[in-house]
Design an enzyme around this catalytic site. Structure first.
Site, mmCIF file in Angstrom:
data_model
loop_
_atom_site.group_PDB
_atom_site.id
_atom_site.type_symbol
_atom_site.label_atom_id
_atom_site.label_comp_id
_atom_site.label_asym_id
_atom_site.label_seq_id
_atom_site.Cartn_x
_atom_site.Cartn_y
_atom_site.Cartn_z
ATOM 1 C CE1 TYR A 14 -1.468 -2.619 -3.478
ATOM 2 C CE2 TYR A 14 -2.263 -0.533 -4.356
ATOM 3 C CZ TYR A 14 -1.313 -1.532 -4.325
ATOM 4 O OH TYR A 14 -0.216 -1.459 -5.137
ATOM 5 C CG HIS A 19 -0.116 -3.985 3.878
ATOM 6 N ND1 HIS A 19 0.374 -4.216 5.135
ATOM 7 C CD2 HIS A 19 0.923 -3.436 3.178
ATOM 8 C CE1 HIS A 19 1.638 -3.839 5.201
ATOM 9 N NE2 HIS A 19 1.994 -3.359 4.034
ATOM 10 C CE1 TYR A 64 -0.432 2.631 -3.615
ATOM 11 C CE2 TYR A 64 0.252 4.871 -4.119
ATOM 12 C CZ TYR A 64 -0.472 3.732 -4.439
ATOM 13 O OH TYR A 64 -1.235 3.714 -5.563
ATOM 14 C CG ASN A 66 6.655 0.744 2.262
ATOM 15 O OD1 ASN A 66 5.970 0.076 3.037
ATOM 16 N ND2 ASN A 66 7.354 0.204 1.293
#
Length: 186
Positions: A14, A19, A64, A66
């Site tokens: 990532y 993000h 992460y 969320n």
């Protein structure tokens, strides 16, 4: 004490994604302030330093996106911080690529990382820096958009925004947020 939180997802898969611009900002700020963000604590990576007599914590939640609120809430509870002593930095699809917006408070605007933080802290009164990553192209899902890297022609604008966001975060440590907003919300 001030807590500056950059939102992103852990792991090399990532690292270059849209993000993760919040992590990019923390990395730049850490270099500027000479703070190592490498201590595992509060479900995140933490660094601690001092700027003009002000204790500063830098946090990259490793939960992460969320579930970012879990990490932030642990740090806030441990240090008994008020919401105005927290700055959250994250990506925002509703802003054009490379645009910054510094705000004193507000809703989550659909950002699940910020939604988690608001839910865990029980308030929307959290200062933040939003970094524009642009909207997905037609036919591209939101998930695919935010979890994709910037196109080569977008990379320069994204990196410049991360540098400006790090400058704004550094200013926030010692200046009132309204002054930071006036300087960086152009």
């Amino acid at each position: 004490m001030k807590l500056i939180v950059g939102l992103g997802n852990p792991g090399p898969a990532y690292a270059a994604t849209r993000h993760n611009v919040g992590f990019w900002v923390i990395d730049r700020l850490a270099r500027t302030l000479r703070i190592s963000v490498d201590k595992a604590k509060w479900k995140g990576l933490v660094g601690e330093g001092c700027v003009d007599g002000q204790k500063v914590l830098l946090l990259k939640p490793q939960t992460y996106m969320n579930a970012s609120g879990e990490s932030v809430a642990e740090a806030v509870r441990f240090h008994k911080l008020n919401p105005e002593a927290i700055l959250v930095i994250y990506d925002d699809m509703d802003l054009p690529l490379g645009t910054l917006r510094v705000r004193m408070k507000g809703s989550d605007g659909g950002h699940r990382g910020l939604r988690s933080i608001i839910a865990h802290l029980g308030t929307q009164e959290i200062p933040r820096i939003r970094i524009g990553i642009g909207r997905p192209a037609p036919g591209v899902s939101v998930t695919d958009h935010v979890l994709s890297p910037f196109a080569p022609e977008e990379r320069e604008a994204a990196e410049a925004a991360a540098v400006r966001a790090a400058e704004a975060a550094a200013a926030w440590i010692t200046e009132p947020i309204d002054r930071v907003m006036n300087r960086f919300n152009r």
